[in-house]
Write a protein that holds these residues in place. Structure first.
Motif, short mmCIF file in Angstrom:
data_model
loop_
_atom_site.label_atom_id
_atom_site.label_comp_id
_atom_site.label_asym_id
_atom_site.label_seq_id
_atom_site.Cartn_x
_atom_site.Cartn_y
_atom_site.Cartn_z
N GLU A 198 2.54 2.22 3.31
CA GLU A 198 1.86 1.85 4.39
C GLU A 198 1.20 3.05 5.14
OE1 GLU A 198 0.95 -1.40 4.72
OE2 GLU A 198 2.71 -2.19 3.70
N PRO A 199 0.41 3.82 4.27
CA PRO A 199 -0.21 4.99 4.95
C PRO A 199 -1.50 4.46 5.53
CG PRO A 199 -0.66 4.64 2.53
CD PRO A 199 0.14 3.66 2.81
N ARG A 258 -4.22 0.92 -2.07
CA ARG A 258 -4.53 -0.19 -1.06
C ARG A 258 -4.08 -1.58 -1.53
NH1 ARG A 258 -9.79 0.01 2.23
NH2 ARG A 258 -8.81 1.77 3.39
N ASP A 259 -4.56 -1.72 -2.89
CA ASP A 259 -4.41 -3.10 -3.43
C ASP A 259 -5.03 -3.02 -5.06
OD1 ASP A 259 -7.23 -3.81 -3.53
OD2 ASP A 259 -6.94 -4.67 -1.23
N PRO A 261 0.80 -1.25 -0.03
CA PRO A 261 0.12 0.02 0.11
C PRO A 261 0.74 1.06 -0.04
CG PRO A 261 -0.75 -1.71 1.41
CD PRO A 261 0.51 -2.04 1.21
N PHE A 262 0.50 2.13 -0.76
CA PHE A 262 1.21 3.53 -0.53
C PHE A 262 0.36 4.76 -1.06
CE2 PHE A 262 1.37 2.02 -5.18
CZ PHE A 262 1.09 2.92 -6.02
N HIS A 263 1.03 5.88 -0.62
CA HIS A 263 0.44 7.20 -1.07
C HIS A 263 1.35 7.85 -1.77
CE1 HIS A 263 -0.56 11.33 0.21
NE2 HIS A 263 -1.11 11.40 -0.83
#
Length: 666
Positions: A465-466, A325-326, A303-305
């Motif tokens: 991982e936000p 998220r996915d 997961p990333f931002h």
């Protein structure tokens, strides 16, 4: 559609063919016209790219084209069939002229057949045939067919409309596949109109002969084409004349004279051009099986931002934010842009649905996903739809690692190679492609930076991982931003429309500066309002309806001196995105008397290709982002009305011009 979008779609479907098979020598065809008083002129009209957005799912957010991914579709062995051509019928004068309506088989009832059809851009009897092609045809039933280009020769513009020898269009019953060459996997597409012009009852406007000709076309005679009895008829539309030779048994059009303008990957011929079957037989045919690929996910990411700035060149810059998220839950949004009307556009996948909102086009929708991350049968793009790290590593030179945002990043340099989606990623050697550099985050494999010809992007924020706010992934209605009063134009709210000048068809010159308030005068003193309609004749009913309404408004407001009512005069100009002869012919057939400017001269300088008016670097390009368009400019040069497509409201325009002119309705 903008010029840039047309170019993007055209490039997306551009064909690169090597080792194309040869064909028999070209024969001389005799296409003397049975109706001699029709005009002959090649139309270099704009391409109506109509590559169906649903078929390729090219989601454009501020100019970004997100490509599709999936496995390579495999075409299995093709059974060999033998074609038998019916014996020729003797002299056509011995045939009787049929009476009653033309009533060939409906498209759904056309029997299976095979044959060879030849296309020519111009009648060879009149000089150079221009573009030419020979196509092998196998038709089993609707959506089960195979059309193979045996030979294709470019015309004056050096463009191959069908993609060159070896290009094959295969319908497998539900999807259509484009197999361009042996060294490339087929491309899945969904254009329904491929070669529908070969059928009288086509159920498709490309063109729909049964609708054009109606119940009682003009009967000319009965002739033999490819050993078949055909009815020779003449039909006309508002703009064009056609002659057809129809096989009454099958409903197949075995010969046609007249223009075809239906976009890329279709034959495009002039008014003195057409096509003719040289072989035709009603017979059972087999179509190669095409296996639908399983969806391949190129990589798995945590997961990333992420926030990236994308520079498209020419001062066009977007800032794009990704929440991921996915693969089944993510959002991509434009949070800043050099085009304010694009801000807020987004694409969202969540809860088994895909939603998108392209504010520049006033287009918002939410539709269900189909299958495993599929939309319209194709894999949906996502924020991770960049060339995968492993793929670039296999085809480019790896340089020293660098640090981006405090994280280690791989750096690759690619020279003379370009990447495309053909069910899966493919690398194509192309000497015309310059150097491109890719940077990938070493820990995640995410593409974080790119520089290449024409555009670039880099990452400004990467957070792994936000913490996700649940509201990020909720489908909801989005209201259009009110940053510009007329989002269908590039003119700012407080900006003056750039003036331009152009040659009118009557030989005079139109200069918009002549209609503006003189410098030093009080605003609103003197000058005229200007109403402009930008269109092209081959865009269909949407443009023809518009020019008809434009003529009505001109007749009412454009031929009167409104100073007697205390209002300013109103000038009208029709801008035709075509050459002079096409604009003249169109005006004559439609009865258009509005002053008209044609974008292209009949005898253009090949190095220039245009008269300088309708080009991306001209002031005219800032008026509208699409065609057809309506714009109204006041005496001081400010935009007071601007829309594209069918969004115009005739009653609203009529009321606006009545207020401007001071006309009091009785």
């Amino acid at each position: 559609m903008t010029t840039e979008e047309r170019d993007q779609l055209r490039r997306a479907l551009s064909v690169y063919v090597e080792g194309a098979p040869t064909a028999p020598e070209w024969q001389d065809w005799n296409f003397q016209r049975a109706v001699p008083d029709r005009q002959h002129r090649f139309v270099t009209g704009p391409v109506v790219a109509l590559v169906a957005a649903a078929s390729l799912v090219l989601v454009v957010l501020g100019g970004i084209t997100l490509l599709l991914r999936g496995n390579i579709p495999e075409v299995v062995g093709e059974p060999v069939t033998t074609m038998t051509v019916a014996p020729s019928v003797t002299a056509t004068t011995e045939m009787s002229l049929p009476t009653g309506p033309v009533n060939p088989a409906a498209y759904a009832d056309v029997p299976s057949f095979q044959g060879t059809v030849r296309y020519f851009q111009h009648d060879p009897a009149l000089g150079s045939p221009g573009w030419q092609a020979t196509v092998s045809v196998r038709f089993a039933e609707p959506m089960r067919f195979m059309y193979t280009v045996v030979e294709e020769r470019p015309g004056d513009d050096d463009f191959l409309f069908l993609g060159g020898a070896g290009t094959t269009f295969i319908g497998d019953g539900t999807q259509i596949w484009l197999d361009e060459a042996d060294d490339l996997p087929p491309l899945q597409t969904q254009q329904p109109g491929f070669f529908r012009h070969l059928f009288y009852d086509s159920e498709s406007p490309s063109p729909a002969w049964n609708e054009i000709c109606g119940a009682s076309p003009e009967r000319i005679g009965v002739e033999t084409i490819a050993g078949r009895h055909t009815s020779h008829i003449a039909c006309s539309t508002t703009l064009e004349d056609y002659e057809l030779w129809i096989d009454e048994e099958s409903g197949v059009v075995l010969k046609m004279r007249g223009p075809l303008f239906v976009g890329d990957l279709h034959p495009q011929v002039d008014r003195d051009g057409g096509f003719e079957f040289t072989e035709f037989a009603i017979a059972g045919v087999s179509i190669p099986e095409v296996k639908i690929p399983q969806v391949e996910i190129a990589g798995f990411f945590p997961p990333f931002h992420m926030v990236q700035e994308i520079d498209f060149g020419g001062g066009s810059v977007d800032t794009v934010e990704y929440w991921y998220r996915d693969e089944s839950t993510w959002r991509e949004s434009i949070i800043a842009s050099s085009a304010p009307s694009a801000v807020g556009s987004f694409q969202l996948v969540a809860d088994g649905q895909v939603g998108q909102c392209i504010l520049e086009e006033d287009l918002c929708s939410v539709v269900p996903l189909e299958g495993d991350r599929l939309l319209f049968g194709l894999q949906l793009p996502s924020p991770t739809s960049r060339v995968p790290l492993e793929f670039v590593g296999d085809h480019c030179d790896q340089l020293a690692e660098e640090t981006i945002l405090g994280r280690a990043a791989f750096h690759f340099a690619c020279d003379g190679v370009r990447f495309e989606i053909r069910g899966t990623w493919v690398a194509l050697t192309d000497p015309t492609v310059g150097r491109s550099d890719y940077w990938y985050d070493k820990g995640t494999g995410l593409a974080v930076k790119y520089t290449g010809e024409g555009w670039s992007w880099d990452t400004q924020l990467l957070e792994l991982e936000p913490v996700f706010d649940d509201a990020i992934f909720v489908h909801q209605e989005v209201e259009e931003q009110a940053s510009e009063p007329w989002p269908d134009t590039y003119v700012a709210a407080d900006g003056i429309v750039p003036a331009w000048s152009g040659p009118l068809l009557d030989g005079t010159t139109l200069d918009l500066d002549d209609f503006r308030t003189l410098p030093g005068s009080e605003p609103g003193s003197g000058g005229s309002f200007v109403v402009v309609y930008d269109w092209f004749p081959t865009c269909g009913p949407i443009c023809l309806d518009g020019i008809t309404d434009f003529q009505k408004l001109y007749d009412k407001y454009g031929t009167t001196d409104w100073s007697v009512t205390g209002g300013p005069n109103i000038e009208f100009v029709s801008v035709v995105d075509d050459d002079v002869s096409v604009a003249q012919r169109t005006n004559e057939r439609l009865g258009i008397t509005v002053p008209t400017v044609a974008c292209f001269a009949d005898e253009i300088d090949p190095a220039k290709g245009h008269n300088g008016l309708c080009t991306p670097d001209s002031p005219w390009s800032f008026w509208s982002i699409g065609v057809p368009s309506w714009t109204v400019i006041d005496t001081d040069g400010f935009l007071v009305y601007g829309v594209t497509g069918r969004d115009y409201d005739f009653a609203e325009l009529d009321s606006l011009l009545a207020d401007i002119s001071g006309l009091t309705e009785s």
